[in-house]
Scaffold this motif. Structure first.
Motif, PDB file in Angstrom:
ATOM      1  N   LEU A  12       0.856  -1.178   0.000  1.00  0.00           N
ATOM      2  CA  LEU A  12       0.000   0.000   0.000  1.00  0.00           C
ATOM      3  C   LEU A  12       0.893   1.229   0.000  1.00  0.00           C
ATOM      4  O   LEU A  12       1.779   1.360   0.858  1.00  0.00           O
ATOM      5  CB  LEU A  12      -0.914   0.011   1.228  1.00  0.00           C
ATOM      6  N   ASP A  13       0.658   2.115  -0.962  1.00  0.00           N
ATOM      7  CA  ASP A  13       1.524   3.289  -1.093  1.00  0.00           C
ATOM      8  C   ASP A  13       0.753   4.374  -1.828  1.00  0.00           C
ATOM      9  O   ASP A  13      -0.008   4.074  -2.770  1.00  0.00           O
ATOM     10  CB  ASP A  13       2.792   2.929  -1.874  1.00  0.00           C
ATOM     11  N   GLU A  14       0.960   5.624  -1.417  1.00  0.00           N
ATOM     12  CA  GLU A  14       0.339   6.734  -2.136  1.00  0.00           C
ATOM     13  C   GLU A  14       0.892   6.843  -3.556  1.00  0.00           C
ATOM     14  O   GLU A  14       0.238   7.402  -4.442  1.00  0.00           O
ATOM     15  CB  GLU A  14       0.568   8.044  -1.388  1.00  0.00           C
ATOM     16  N   ASP A  15       2.075   6.312  -3.768  1.00  0.00           N
ATOM     17  CA  ASP A  15       2.666   6.229  -5.107  1.00  0.00           C
ATOM     18  C   ASP A  15       2.318   4.867  -5.676  1.00  0.00           C
ATOM     19  O   ASP A  15       2.944   3.852  -5.338  1.00  0.00           O
ATOM     20  CB  ASP A  15       4.182   6.407  -5.024  1.00  0.00           C
ATOM     21  N   LEU A  16       1.286   4.814  -6.531  1.00  0.00           N
ATOM     22  CA  LEU A  16       0.797   3.535  -7.033  1.00  0.00           C
ATOM     23  C   LEU A  16       1.853   2.817  -7.866  1.00  0.00           C
ATOM     24  O   LEU A  16       1.929   1.580  -7.845  1.00  0.00           O
ATOM     25  CB  LEU A  16      -0.483   3.744  -7.863  1.00  0.00           C
ATOM     26  N   SER A  17       2.667   3.550  -8.599  1.00  0.00           N
ATOM     27  CA  SER A  17       3.741   2.940  -9.377  1.00  0.00           C
ATOM     28  C   SER A  17       4.709   2.199  -8.467  1.00  0.00           C
ATOM     29  O   SER A  17       5.098   1.054  -8.738  1.00  0.00           O
ATOM     30  CB  SER A  17       4.487   4.010 -10.183  1.00  0.00           C
ATOM     31  N   SER A  18       5.099   2.831  -7.368  1.00  0.00           N
ATOM     32  CA  SER A  18       5.997   2.189  -6.410  1.00  0.00           C
ATOM     33  C   SER A  18       5.355   0.943  -5.816  1.00  0.00           C
ATOM     34  O   SER A  18       6.010  -0.093  -5.659  1.00  0.00           O
ATOM     35  CB  SER A  18       6.366   3.176  -5.300  1.00  0.00           C
TER      36      SER A  18
END
Length: 352
Positions: A289-295
């Motif tokens: 889970l990350d606000e940066d979906l690519s990451s």
């Protein structure tokens, strides 16, 4: 025990509400209960505004009232807040019958995303709808807390499960797929935030399983993405097993059943850290889970698929159905009950 469930979700639809009610009804029947599932499938219908694939029941009150009187249920559960749910609510209040209800879908966010109604107005209406309910069943602790803060009462948890015999790792022919493969499963609609996934620059390929009002537009704008359309629920296992990562970009889902199905197949999830994924995904074990979906997508590739499935095995439809049954409200517990519903009936088991 005789349990009536009223829903606005037609059983031919492919979505989490339908799958939840189907699995719950099957478990209840397996445990010896009689279940009456009333849905728009047996009623005259009209197309839902802005979403014509969904059919809503037209003036269902008389037939719902007749069906409930004929079935003489021990408990009534109202699953959705559409015309069917409104009719069942009206019947229960007129007859002095207690009922339970469920909060499956974030309609305020969905309607706001479509610029139809402001969220505050829709939440006010939903508080009115669920106000008389003896128990409002919600799928996760995060959703329960949010609704408490918005003034909802009588909130209880009703979890979800997964059929781990159907959804499991199987060998698939991956030779023709450009790796890694990122998969989205769900409605192709604005409230699902799917475009945030389509916009992300990732190596490999992207597949979209599902249909909805945005499909044609997004297909034209993202020609490199394979839009495969809606698939029957029983066929999803093959598609999950083709994927390297299941991408769940929604900010508005209350649970996200497709995430658990993918994890049961050993497929890690990439999602935003919002309600739904926060309750379903084990960070660093079954997904990222990350606000940066690519990451999140790239880091999810490194997760152990055996650990991903192990986390999904913690979800059980039997356990979820036990929760559902415990929250039901016995009609005999209400002072005012129509004689024709009581005639010849014994009290239900005290295990409720």
């Amino acid at each position: 025990m005789r349990i009536a469930i009223v829903t606005d979700a037609g059983q031919t639809l492919i979505n989490g509400v339908v799958n939840t009610l189907r699995a719950t009804s099957a478990c209840l029947r397996h445990n010896g209960h009689e279940v009456l599932l009333l849905s728009p499938d047996d009623f005259p219908t009209f197309a839902c505004p802005t979403y014509p694939e969904i059919r809503l029941a037209h003036k269902p009150y008389a037939r719902i009232a007749a069906s409930l009187k004929a079935f003489a249920p021990d408990c009534i559960h109202i699953s959705t807040e559409g015309p069917m749910g409104l009719a069942a609510r009206r019947f229960c209040l007129r007859q002095g019958i207690g009922f339970t209800s469920a909060y499956h879908t974030r309609f305020p966010e969905y309607l706001s995303a479509r610029s139809i109604l402001p969220k505050a107005l829709t939440y006010r209406w939903l508080r009115w709808f669920h106000g008389p309910s003896k128990a409002v069943m919600v799928p996760t602790p995060h959703v329960l807390k949010e609704l408490e803060q918005r003034g909802f009462r009588h909130l209880v948890l009703w979890g979800r499960g997964v059929d781990t015999e159907r959804f499991k790792p199987v060998d698939e022919d991956h030779a023709c797929i450009a790796r890694p493969l990122y998969l989205y499963v769900g409605r192709v609609a604005v409230e699902k935030n799917i475009e945030s996934f389509l916009q992300v620059d990732l190596p490999g390929s992207k597949w979209v399983i599902g249909d909805g009002p945005l499909r044609e537009e997004l297909q034209q704008r993202y020609p490199d993405v394979q839009f495969l359309g809606a698939k029957p629920h029983h066929e999803l296992t093959s598609y999950y097993n083709c994927a390297d990562v299941m991408v769940f970009p929604s900010h508005t889902d209350t649970f996200g059943l497709v995430m658990v199905e993918a994890m049961a197949c050993g497929v890690p999830v990439a999602a935003y850290p919002v309600a739904g994924p926060l309750d379903v995904v084990a960070q660093g074990r079954s997904g990222i889970l990350d606000e940066d979906l690519s990451s999140a997508c790239l880091r999810a590739l490194a997760l152990d698929r055996r650990e991903v499935r192990a986390h999904a095995l913690e979800y059980s439809w039997e356990l979820a159905t036990q929760q559902f049954q415990q929250h039901l409200f016995p009609i005999q517990g209400v002072k005012k009950r129509p004689a024709n519903l009581l005639a010849g009936r014994s009290r239900p088991a005290s295990g409720l």
